[in-house]
Design a protein around this motif. Structure first.
Motif, short mmCIF file in Angstrom:
data_model
loop_
_atom_site.label_atom_id
_atom_site.label_comp_id
_atom_site.label_asym_id
_atom_site.label_seq_id
_atom_site.Cartn_x
_atom_site.Cartn_y
_atom_site.Cartn_z
N ARG A 123 -17.79 -53.82 -2.46
CA ARG A 123 -16.59 -53.34 -3.13
C ARG A 123 -15.39 -54.14 -2.63
N PRO A 124 -15.15 -55.33 -3.22
CA PRO A 124 -14.03 -56.16 -2.76
C PRO A 124 -12.70 -55.43 -2.87
N ALA A 125 -11.89 -55.55 -1.84
CA ALA A 125 -10.58 -54.90 -1.81
C ALA A 125 -9.53 -55.78 -2.47
N ASP A 126 -8.60 -55.13 -3.13
CA ASP A 126 -7.47 -55.84 -3.75
C ASP A 126 -6.26 -55.69 -2.82
N VAL A 127 -6.02 -56.72 -2.00
CA VAL A 127 -4.95 -56.68 -1.01
C VAL A 127 -4.09 -57.92 -1.18
N ASP A 128 -2.78 -57.75 -1.11
CA ASP A 128 -1.85 -58.89 -1.17
C ASP A 128 -1.78 -59.51 0.22
N GLU A 129 -2.70 -60.44 0.49
CA GLU A 129 -2.81 -61.03 1.81
C GLU A 129 -1.56 -61.79 2.21
N ASP A 130 -0.97 -62.54 1.27
CA ASP A 130 0.22 -63.32 1.59
C ASP A 130 1.38 -62.43 2.02
N ALA A 131 1.58 -61.33 1.29
CA ALA A 131 2.67 -60.41 1.64
C ALA A 131 2.44 -59.78 3.01
N LEU A 132 1.20 -59.40 3.29
CA LEU A 132 0.89 -58.79 4.58
C LEU A 132 1.12 -59.78 5.71
N LEU A 133 0.64 -61.02 5.53
CA LEU A 133 0.83 -62.03 6.57
C LEU A 133 2.31 -62.33 6.78
N THR A 134 3.08 -62.36 5.71
CA THR A 134 4.52 -62.61 5.83
C THR A 134 5.19 -61.48 6.62
N SER A 135 4.79 -60.24 6.36
CA SER A 135 5.39 -59.11 7.07
C SER A 135 5.03 -59.11 8.55
N LEU A 136 3.96 -59.80 8.91
CA LEU A 136 3.51 -59.86 10.31
C LEU A 136 3.73 -61.25 10.92
N ALA A 137 4.67 -61.98 10.39
CA ALA A 137 4.88 -63.38 10.81
C ALA A 137 5.10 -63.54 12.31
N GLU A 138 5.68 -62.54 12.96
CA GLU A 138 5.96 -62.65 14.40
C GLU A 138 4.83 -62.08 15.27
N ALA A 139 3.84 -61.47 14.65
CA ALA A 139 2.74 -60.87 15.41
C ALA A 139 1.80 -61.95 15.95
N PRO A 140 1.09 -61.65 17.04
CA PRO A 140 0.09 -62.61 17.56
C PRO A 140 -0.99 -62.87 16.50
N ARG A 183 -2.69 -60.38 13.42
CA ARG A 183 -2.51 -60.63 11.99
C ARG A 183 -3.85 -60.60 11.26
N VAL A 184 -4.86 -61.21 11.85
CA VAL A 184 -6.19 -61.24 11.23
C VAL A 184 -6.79 -59.84 11.20
N ALA A 185 -6.61 -59.07 12.27
CA ALA A 185 -7.11 -57.70 12.30
C ALA A 185 -6.43 -56.84 11.24
N ALA A 186 -5.13 -57.07 11.02
CA ALA A 186 -4.39 -56.29 10.02
C ALA A 186 -4.92 -56.55 8.62
N LEU A 187 -5.30 -57.79 8.34
CA LEU A 187 -5.90 -58.10 7.04
C LEU A 187 -7.22 -57.35 6.86
N ALA A 188 -8.05 -57.36 7.90
CA ALA A 188 -9.33 -56.66 7.83
C ALA A 188 -9.13 -55.17 7.62
N GLU A 189 -8.16 -54.60 8.35
CA GLU A 189 -7.91 -53.16 8.22
C GLU A 189 -7.38 -52.81 6.84
N ALA A 190 -6.48 -53.62 6.30
CA ALA A 190 -5.94 -53.36 4.97
C ALA A 190 -7.05 -53.35 3.93
N LYS A 191 -8.01 -54.26 4.06
CA LYS A 191 -9.12 -54.32 3.10
C LYS A 191 -10.02 -53.08 3.21
N ALA A 192 -10.35 -52.70 4.44
CA ALA A 192 -11.21 -51.53 4.62
C ALA A 192 -10.51 -50.27 4.11
N GLN A 193 -9.24 -50.11 4.45
CA GLN A 193 -8.50 -48.91 4.03
C GLN A 193 -8.35 -48.84 2.51
N ALA A 194 -8.27 -50.01 1.87
CA ALA A 194 -8.07 -50.05 0.41
C ALA A 194 -9.23 -49.43 -0.36
#
Length: 197
Positions: free
Chosen positions: A26-43, A47-58
């Motif tokens: 069940r592929p998740a529909d997540v705006d990866e670019d927007a999420l990465l931009t919002s986390l630009a200052e994060a380690p 950032r990679v973990a946040a992408l994974a979590e957004a997909k699972a939660q979706a």
């Protein structure tokens, strides 16, 4: 009870299938670019973990009794995170940058089961071969690396151009089986609960 993979990655599906699990895709529909931009200052690992979590939660809301796994990978080369190249031209450029170098492949994981959650990023060192220009061009035009983090695969044609790795091979392919096993155990589940029988 099933494993639901919130990803269209054939490599992640192959890892689970080879390990005896037939995941529901069940592929998740997540705006990866927007999420990465919002986390630009994060380690980078965060950032990679946040992408994974957004997909699972979706997709998790549709599968309350199942284990849902989200994953994402990016290559950290010379201090910069790199995702999928998407075109042969960008793939060639990436390979010219990374040939003969060492880089860190970060694979974010989010494993959900009801209210329980494990979010973690694995890190594996990848040593790229000093591939010839002809091989770089042929590999780029094969299409294989276009949708792969770091513009390479370990398990197929790209295996020719990886001298060695230090870390979990399944994580480089896209999903760490040891990490998923630990997550299942923390939920009180066993790996064999999900094997095809």
């Amino acid at each position: 009870m099933r494993i639901v993979l919130a990803s269209s990655s054939p490599s992640r599906r192959m890892i689970l299938s080879s390990a005896g699990v037939d995941p529901l895709i069940r592929p998740a529909d997540v705006d990866e670019d927007a999420l990465l931009t919002s986390l630009a200052e994060a380690p980078p690992a965060e950032r990679v973990a946040a992408l994974a979590e957004a997909k699972a939660q979706a997709v998790a809301g549709d599968f309350p009794g199942d284990v849902v796994i989200g994953g994402d990978s990016m290559l950290l080369l010379d201090g910069r995170l790199q995702g999928k190249p998407h075109t042969p031209e960008r793939t060639i450029g990436r390979w010219r940058e990374q040939a003969g170098k060492k880089a860190e492949l970060l694979t974010g994981h989010c494993v959900l089961f009801g209210e329980q959650k494990v979010v973690e990023t694995t890190s594996t060192l990848v040593y790229f071969a000093q591939a010839s220009e002809a091989d770089i061009a042929a590999y780029a035009h094969s299409g294989e690396p276009l949708q792969c983090a770091g513009a390479f695969t370990l398990e197929a044609l790209g295996g020719w151009f990886i001298d060695r790795i230090e870390g979990d091979p399944s994580s480089v392919i896209g999903l760490s089986l040891p990490l998923v096993r630990r997550a299942l155990y923390s939920f009180g589940l066993n790996v064999n609960d999900f094997w095809n029988r």
